[in-house]
Enzyme design. Structure first.
Site, PDB file in Angstrom:
ATOM      1  CG  HIS A 222      -3.866   1.561   3.651  1.00  0.00           C
ATOM      2  ND1 HIS A 222      -4.584   0.939   4.675  1.00  0.00           N
ATOM      3  CD2 HIS A 222      -4.394   0.721   2.592  1.00  0.00           C
ATOM      4  CE1 HIS A 222      -5.256  -0.046   4.529  1.00  0.00           C
ATOM      5  NE2 HIS A 222      -5.356  -0.292   2.953  1.00  0.00           N
TER       6      HIS A 222
ATOM      7  CG  ASN B 127     -11.459  -1.689   2.054  1.00  0.00           C
ATOM      8  OD1 ASN B 127     -12.059  -1.029   1.040  1.00  0.00           O
ATOM      9  ND2 ASN B 127     -10.903  -2.809   1.996  1.00  0.00           N
TER      10      ASN B 127
ATOM     11  CG  ASP C  93      -3.126  -2.356   0.848  1.00  0.00           C
ATOM     12  OD1 ASP C  93      -2.318  -1.370   0.687  1.00  0.00           O
ATOM     13  OD2 ASP C  93      -3.735  -2.762   1.780  1.00  0.00           O
ATOM     14  CD  GLU C  94      -7.790  -3.000   2.345  1.00  0.00           C
ATOM     15  OE1 GLU C  94      -8.629  -3.840   2.666  1.00  0.00           O
ATOM     16  OE2 GLU C  94      -7.350  -2.236   3.132  1.00  0.00           O
ATOM     17  CG  LEU C  95      -6.371   3.237  -5.161  1.00  0.00           C
ATOM     18  CD1 LEU C  95      -5.706   3.945  -3.938  1.00  0.00           C
ATOM     19  CD2 LEU C  95      -5.572   2.983  -6.384  1.00  0.00           C
TER      20      LEU C  95
END
Lengths: 556, 563
Positions: B276, B301, B340-342
């Site tokens: 992010h 994502n 998050d969301e690596l």
């Protein structure tokens, strides 16, 4: 050759995406690739005897051009245009022409004509050399539509107002004559200023019909001079009312913006609140448990089998109809609950005395109340049940709102009625936010899920219809039932979603969703610039980069 | 004897009227005793600090004046048919309340509301006692801290209604003994997908304080934009903000933090790392792998792709310095480095990352461990506790400080696993508390329009959440509370209030009062809150037609329909 082909590629890329973001998309549009500045002394000219609302529309247009201050939705917000602007010509004049022989009626008069005789066509021509632009139409209403398109051409960067894709030529007219928005002001009340702001937004996307579901079982905010006790006893409060002056104000404000007001007094169902002032006319008022007497609380319906009630309803409808200049009037007709009448001794007594069934009594009620409307020169508009569920005699001109589901359009058309698309599975703006009935967790709403703009945009108005049946489609509308809406979320629940049907019914179906998205971003930002709290559809990062946030990016 | 015995019908009437609604306090106090008398607020009503208090912190003095303003200016009509007209006979004989006496317990140490609010989560003292007699004698508010006093004042303002210019309360006397069930009650706002002006954030803080929320989780930056001006890293906002106007200056931040503090709210700032972070590439291209790579779906994502090159020592140091610089701007003892969301494909295809990995002989997870340890240490060295998204605990094999707090977001089902690993938990589950769900997908062109976390999360759904589901008694002690969250892909100033309020109040009560509340009873109080929010300038939305709001229970689904 190598140089040439890479140059060609550059040109192709530069023209994609188009810089103009007109909404609704004109049906016929030719654009160039030059920039054009708006001169500081820009003026709009109209030679002819000009009605006041046309003069007002001209000065509003001049105002929008100066005050929209919308920056282009591209990375840099237009800073990359500044070089091209140094050499751009300036436009100092827009000339409006009414075609010879055309009546110089007011916009209002034109907008309030019968649906199929409204003339909204216009031709807009904006040259790139600084010579005057022009709009030609055969009615002031057409000129207004042209002015609306014209305002959407302009952007601002560093204090310079400019258009990006000139020359522009369009000859434009709507695919469907009815393009509406329905607002329910009975479940929750909306002040006049909210309605006017909504009319402004409607006008920006060339909608021409405000369907005002003004009263319902929950409240009666409409002050009717002959029936003042209805709002005195039935409005949510003494300040939550629309006075006759408010109504005139709204009708005039709408008319000047090319919008006709279709008022609805829903009958014989959805009338519980009338019991507060006229208990004698309402069966099963606020009866509980409500779900066996009505689709939603509170229960209560006009005693349609009673002569007195029928006359009362006819007089009420006529009194309201006289307050509105439109040639159409909605008497409602949805969600009639038979059990309410089965359990109403008064209704049973009337039926016994006359020897009629409930359906026969309903037929008498409908004939009488509709006649009151027709005697005033108006065409009744009804919800689909009047055609699909009940066996009542309707004037063949009666127009039907298809609402329960879009498939019902076919049956309505087969019966030969003109129809307006208002299907809950495509156009209900309230769906998807959870049930408002009771407090139980996780009860779904009956019309879940949320209807996205993409969903309504891809609606086919003539699906399953024969060519003859297709002619019966007058257009369509988005609708906001306000069980869970009030002034606090009116703009955010309606805009920009409602614009998708505005384009669908103006430009015609089959529009490309990806292209529409970037224009819709533009519209949403322009609405915000004009004080309408239209919501974002994507992160600003995506809005500035058309296509990049697609599932399968179309720029890759 | 006959004179004192109630006629039966009168008794029935009283029973019925107390059954429908007593008070409309939100969150519901944990111990509440009420009577049946009315009380008017004197036009000269004042709040007087009593006892041996020599020094009253400025923010408490200001809170006291705001309280006096609110009880006068709310002018909320009771949410019943007639909007309070039927209360008039009761008011005829009602006594007047002239004063609220505020006092502090013997062991109270007087510091500002802000200082109390910024203490470590478990040492914040928000308890208070509030008594409002019906005989006109002064009401009393007792607390052990300025923060507790502030919570009591918030409750006090919710007692008052107005009809025809008279401000009054019903169901007196009132005796309240109150304190929160959970120490963390938050709201998360994402200011990166869309920017929100400071005035919007302040309005959120006001609304939060009225429902006793105590934590703003500020997801300040993300891949789309970097609105936060960080000294020594000014180029990040300069090149990464949506526009020069869409930034939070250090002064704005100080303003927000102090505004929050004065309202009993601590600010948990988040700089999401190492994912992010695409927008950092605008200023520091060398630190970002796969910046804006397409097709984005294989690298992230959501668009745009781009993540910190965490295998690089230079990038790790840069990140540690950045987190440290941001952390020093915020007085909270909490700081979120995200996590998050690596996306591993981004690194697999990043030559720079691959070359570092081969030269160090580390695999990606090992490099991540090092990155997380280094960057977290920078935060810990400042005396702060890291708050991470659940993947740091559940998906990756990284060394976390045992005090690290995890935000469980992917699903409420993740809570058990996090608890089993012994980390403290903040509930932030998408399936209960994500306010953005249900508005249609924003990845175009999605004709079906499905969002990733459909359907819409109703207030009832969040309200009936069980924070301790499937947890052992010991695991349950790890639950700190929870928050509603607004990701702003489809939100901006235009719909901030209506998408958040009154829904976010559902978790405010859940974590203050504790779970198991009755939704029918809550509904009528939530209407009341929603109207009071509107009176105070927050555009909370109606959750039913006004007709229903005025008639508690009348719009419930009758039992007949569920049989």
């Amino acid at each position: 050759m190598r140089t040439f082909s890479s140059l060609l590629l550059a040109v192709v890329l530069a023209t994609l995406p188009p810089a103009h973001a007109l909404w609704p998309q004109p049906r016929n549009l030719r654009t160039g690739s030059d920039k054009l500045k708006l001169s500081d002394d820009f003026k709009i000219h109209l030679e002819a005897h000009v009605p006041q609302d046309m003069l007002d529309a001209i000065s509003r247009t001049e105002d929008f051009l100066k005050k929209d201050h919308l920056q282009r939705l591209i990375v840099g917000r237009g800073s990359s245009d500044t070089n091209a602007l140094t050499n751009a010509k300036s436009l100092s004049e827009l000339d409006l022409y009414l075609e010879s022989g055309a009546d110089a009626n007011s916009i209002t008069t034109e907008a309030q004509k019968p649906i199929e005789s409204r003339d909204e066509a216009y031709t807009l021509n904006v040259p790139n050399d600084g010579s005057p632009a022009n709009i030609t139409a055969s009615s002031t209403l057409g000129l207004l539509r042209g002015l609306t398109t014209f305002t959407q051409l302009w952007y601002e960067v560093d204090g310079t107002i400019y258009a990006a894709d000139v020359p522009i030529y369009t000859h434009d007219s709507p695919a469907y004559p009815y393009r509406g928005f329905m607002l329910d002001t009975a479940r929750n009340f909306f002040p006049v200023s909210d309605i006017k702001r909504t009319l402004d937004a409607m006008s920006l996307v060339k909608m021409n019909q405000f369907h005002w579901h003004v009263v319902d079982s929950q409240s009666f905010p409409l002050q009717i001079p002959e029936f003042m006790d209805l709002s005195i006893k039935g409005a949510y409060s003494s300040s939550s009312v629309y006075t006759p002056d408010d109504v005139k104000d709204i009708v005039a404000y709408a008319g000047a913006r090319g919008i006709d007001v279709l008022v609805e007094i829903d009958t014989p169902g959805h009338t519980s609140v009338i019991s507060k002032a006229y208990p004698g006319h309402i069966a099963c008022p606020e009866a509980t448990p409500w779900d066996i007497f009505a689709n939603e609380p509170p229960a209560g319906q006009l005693r349609l089998a009673s002569n007195e009630t029928t006359n009362f309803a006819a007089n009420l409808l006529a009194a309201v109809a006289r307050m509105f200049p439109s040639t159409i009037f909605s008497t409602g007709g949805d969600e009639l609950n038979a059990n309410c009448y089965d359990q109403d001794p008064d209704t049973q007594k009337s039926l016994n005395e006359t020897g009629r069934t409930l359906e026969q009594a309903l037929d008498v009620f409908i004939k009488t109340t509709h006649k009151a409307i027709e005697d005033l020169g108006k065409t009744p508009v009804v919800w689909e049940e009047m055609v699909l569920k009940h066996n009542v005699t309707l004037n063949p001109n009666t127009t039907v709102l298809v609402w329960e589901k879009s498939e019902n359009a076919k049956t309505v058309a087969q019966k030969g009625y003109k129809l307006i698309h208002a299907a809950s599975d495509f156009f209900y703006l309230d769906c998807g936010a959870g049930s408002w009935l009771g407090a139980s967790p996780d009860s779904p709403n009956w019309c879940d899920p949320f209807k996205t703009w993409q969903h309504s945009y891809t609606f086919n108005p003539t699906a399953n219809l024969t060519d003859d049946e297709a002619k019966l489609v007058l257009g369509g509308q988005h609708l906001l039932w306000t069980e869970q809406s009030g002034p606090s979320n009116l703009d955010s629940i309606v805009w920009p979603r409602a614009a998708s049907s505005a384009e669908l019914f103006w430009s015609g179906p089959g529009g490309n969703v990806s292209h529409a998205l970037e224009r819709l971003h533009d519209l949403s930002f322009r609405l915000q610039q004009r004080g309408v709290k239209s919501i974002p559809l994507q992160p600003l990062w995506c809005a500035l980069r058309p296509g990049v946030c697609d599932a399968v990016p179309h720029t890759s | 004897m006959t004179q004192t015995s109630f006629p039966a019908f009168l008794l029935l009437f009283i029973l019925l009227s107390t059954l429908t609604r007593v008070h409309a306090l939100w969150p519901q106090p944990r111990s509440l005793q009420t009577g049946s008398e009315a009380l008017k607020l004197s036009p000269t009503f004042d709040i007087i600090v009593s006892g041996n208090i020599h020094f009253l912190p400025l923010d408490l003095r200001e809170a006291i004046s705001r309280t006096k303003e609110q009880v006068k200016n709310d002018r909320l009509g009771r949410v019943v048919v007639g909007r309070g007209s039927s209360d008039q006979p009761l008011l005829f004989q009602a006594k007047q309340l002239d004063a609220l006496y505020l006092s502090f317990g013997e062991h109270a140490t007087m510091s500002s509301i802000a200082d109390e609010a910024r203490k470590p989560l478990e040492s914040r003292d928000e308890a208070y006692l509030l008594s409002v007699p019906c005989d006109g004698s002064p009401a009393t508010l007792v607390a052990n801290s300025s923060l507790g006093a502030f919570r009591g004042l918030a409750t006090f303002t919710q007692l008052w209604y107005n009809f025809n210019g008279t401000t009054y309360a019903l169901h007196l006397p009132v005796d309240i003994v109150d304190s929160p069930s959970y120490p963390y009650r938050g709201f998360m706002l994402d200011t990166a997908r869309h920017y929100f002006p400071v005035i919007d954030i302040k309005r959120m803080l006001d609304a939060m304080s009225w429902v006793k929320l105590n934590q703003l989780h500020w997801h300040a930056v993300d891949s789309q934009s970097f609105p936060l001006q960080v000294p020594r890293f000014m180029d990040l906002a300069h090149k990464g903000a949506y526009s020069p106007d869409e930034v939070y200056t250090p002064d704005d931040i100080a303003d927000i933090v102090s505004y929050a503090g004065a309202r009993g709210i601590d600010v948990l700032i988040e700089i999401d790392t190492p994912g992010h972070t695409s927008v950092i590439s605008k200023a520091r291209a060398e630190h970002i792998a796969c910046p804006e790579f397409m097709p984005w779906r294989t690298f992230a994502n959501e668009p745009p792709a781009g993540q910190l090159r965490f295998a690089s020592p230079a990038t790790t140091n840069f990140t540690a310095s950045l987190l440290e610089a941001v952390a020093t701007m915020f007085p909270s003892t909490l700081f979120s480095p995200g996590g998050d969301e690596l996306n591993t494909n981004c690194y697999d295809q990043d030559k720079e990352t691959q070359s570092i990995l081969s030269s160090t002989g580390q695999n990606l997870e090992q490099a991540l461990d090092r990155f997380v340890r280094t960057t977290h240490q920078a935060v810990i060295d400042l005396g702060k506790t890291p708050v991470v998204w659940e993947e740091m605990v559940l998906v990756h094999n990284v060394t976390l400080h045992p005090e690290t707090i995890a935000l469980t977001w992917i699903s409420s089902d993740s809570v058990k696993a996090v608890a089993q690993k012994g980390h403290r938990i903040i509930h932030a589950a998408a399936d209960f508390f994500y306010l953005d769900c249900g508005g249609g997908g924003w990845i175009a062109p999605d004709l079906a329009g499905n969002g990733y976390c459909d359907p819409f999360k109703t207030w009832q759904h969040a309200y009936s959440f069980d924070p301790l589901a499937n947890l052992t008694t010991e695991e349950a002690t790890l639950v700190l509370g929870g928050e509603h969250l607004l990701w702003t892909e489809q939100s901006s100033s235009a719909n901030l209030d209506p998408i958040v309020w009154p829904r976010a109040a559902a978790s405010a009560e859940l974590y203050w009062t504790g779970p198991g509340g009755n939704t029918s009873d809550a509904l009528s109080r939530l209407h009341d809150l929603s109207f009071r929010l509107q009176k105070r300038g927050v555009n909370a939305i109606p959750i039913q037609p006004l007709w229903c709001a005025l008639r508690p229970g009348a719009c419930d689904l009758p039992t007949t329909s569920s049989t």
